[in-house]
Design a protein around this motif. Structure first.
Motif, short mmCIF file in Angstrom:
data_model
loop_
_atom_site.label_atom_id
_atom_site.label_comp_id
_atom_site.label_asym_id
_atom_site.label_seq_id
_atom_site.Cartn_x
_atom_site.Cartn_y
_atom_site.Cartn_z
N ARG A 1 -45.15 -15.95 24.91
CA ARG A 1 -45.60 -17.08 24.05
C ARG A 1 -46.96 -18.09 24.45
NH1 ARG A 1 -44.44 -15.52 19.54
NH2 ARG A 1 -43.49 -17.55 18.95
N ASP A 2 -47.59 -18.06 23.98
CA ASP A 2 -48.88 -19.39 24.18
C ASP A 2 -48.52 -20.75 24.29
OD1 ASP A 2 -51.00 -17.48 23.26
OD2 ASP A 2 -50.69 -18.67 21.16
N GLN A 3 -47.34 -21.29 23.62
CA GLN A 3 -46.80 -21.83 24.96
C GLN A 3 -45.20 -22.14 24.70
OE1 GLN A 3 -47.09 -25.74 22.36
NE2 GLN A 3 -47.88 -24.74 20.66
N PRO A 4 -44.25 -23.02 26.23
CA PRO A 4 -42.76 -22.42 26.07
C PRO A 4 -42.70 -23.28 24.51
CG PRO A 4 -43.43 -24.22 27.84
CD PRO A 4 -45.24 -23.43 26.59
N ASP B 1 -37.69 -31.81 26.44
CA ASP B 1 -38.47 -31.60 24.83
C ASP B 1 -37.79 -33.34 23.85
OD1 ASP B 1 -41.44 -30.54 25.52
OD2 ASP B 1 -39.97 -28.72 25.26
N HIS C 1 -44.37 -31.42 19.05
CA HIS C 1 -44.05 -30.46 18.72
C HIS C 1 -44.07 -29.86 17.68
CE1 HIS C 1 -43.61 -26.17 19.72
NE2 HIS C 1 -44.29 -26.19 21.00
N ARG D 1 -40.06 -22.91 31.47
CA ARG D 1 -41.25 -23.49 31.25
C ARG D 1 -43.12 -22.78 31.49
NH1 ARG D 1 -41.17 -27.06 27.87
NH2 ARG D 1 -40.00 -29.60 28.34
N SER D 2 -43.55 -22.96 32.51
CA SER D 2 -44.39 -21.68 33.05
C SER D 2 -44.46 -20.58 32.80
CB SER D 2 -44.02 -21.51 34.34
OG SER D 2 -42.64 -20.56 35.00
N GLN D 3 -42.68 -20.09 31.89
CA GLN D 3 -43.48 -18.14 31.44
C GLN D 3 -43.07 -17.65 32.52
OE1 GLN D 3 -43.43 -16.97 27.30
NE2 GLN D 3 -42.34 -18.97 27.89
#
Length: 310
Positions: free
Chosen positions: A183-186, A207, A2, A166-168
């Motif tokens: 968010r575009d990614q978590p 992560d 990340h 994780r999945s929002q």
């Protein structure tokens, strides 16, 4: 990896941060002041917290780590930084510019998961993408009845919250609704300990790892386990540091850290880097010296040994 971790670790693959509160209430002088102010053990003097957070940011530390202690329990004797975690991170986001803001760690089973998701996304947005979300299942049984949560089910609750973060929550939201900010990614998540999960589950779903403080030998064993289950994902830990004014003072180990001069500290950090530790947060509550003075010495003499010149 990340991009947030690339900023944390930099070009050298190793970095140094600070764990809040930035006080020295566990030192002899700190305890004397606490008695004068009638503060119980573990409730810090946070009168300089904004000044010291700004100093850390300007000094080049990579992260400020905030703990999640909902209830002060005299049996544990540690109130962390006193302020509620996400509220405080919002404040820190407003008074700092570059330093990453980490939680070490948010106790997921004690928090309503949708509000945790909204809070994390909000802090990430307000800070310009600086949040590192450390999470945990919690270890203080006294808190669970107060929050109406089953202590024995905290592992399952932890997994459910991780999945939502994780999945929002996109697959769970009622049709036509949105949870903002999106968010575009978590936000990247690090786990403290194993949080009632197997090493394999942690390695797959998280992560990074927030490992408990320890000696280089202890970290070597933990790093080996982490690499087996998680590959090259970041391994983070902490040191309780009492930095001696004599730069040549040898390391005297105490629980979770030690007292030493900056040269022995550099040696210890180099040993940790060599075995695969990638970030160390320094905890200064045992410091017999003024915290601002210690932060300044670390910024001038220790950080340049491990951080690339910007």
């Amino acid at each position: 990896m990340h991009s947030r971790f690339e900023k944390l670790l930099g070009n050298t693959g190793f970095s140094i941060g600070l764990e809040l509160p930035l006080d020295n209430d566990w030192s002899s002088d700190g305890q004397r002041l606490a008695r004068q102010q009638q503060r119980p053990f573990g409730i810090p003097d946070i009168s300089r917290h904004a000044e010291l957070a700004r100093q850390a940011d300007k000094g080049g530390f990579r992260a400020l780590w905030v703990r999640d202690v909902p209830l002060y329990d005299p049996g544990f004797g540690d109130a962390a930084q006193v302020f509620e975690t996400f509220s405080y991170l919002g404040y820190l986001a407003g008074i700092t510019d570059n330093i990453l803001l980490g939680t070490a760690a948010v106790v997921l089973p004690l928090r309503q998961p949708w509000l945790t998701l909204k809070a994390a996304n909000s802090i990430d947005e307000l800070s310009g993408g600086r949040l590192l979300l450390g999470v945990a299942s919690g270890d203080r049984p006294i808190e669970y009845p107060l929050f109406g949560v089953d202590f024995e089910q905290r592992g399952a609750s932890f997994r459910d919250s991780v999945e939502l973060l994780r999945s929002q929550g996109r697959e769970r939201l009622p049709a036509g609704t949105r949870l903002l900010p999106e968010r575009d990614q978590p936000v990247p998540m690090l786990v403290a300990g194993l949080s009632q999960q197997s090493p394999a589950w942690v390695g797959e779903h998280m992560d990074g790892w927030l490992s408990y403080p320890g000696t280089p030998d202890e970290h070597q064993r933990r790093v080996s386990l982490w690499r087996e289950v998680a590959g090259d994902k970041p391994y983070v830990s902490f040191i309780h540091l009492d930095l001696d004014a004599d730069p040549h003072a040898p390391l005297q180990r105490v629980r979770f850290g030690g007292r030493c001069g900056r040269l022995a500290l550099i040696d210890e950090l180099q040993a940790l880097r060599a075995i695969g530790v990638q970030h160390i947060g320094l905890h200064l509550r045992r410091s017999e010296r003024d915290v601002a003075e210690v932060i300044a010495e670390l910024a001038e003499h220790v950080l340049p040994m491990f951080h690339e010149v910007r």
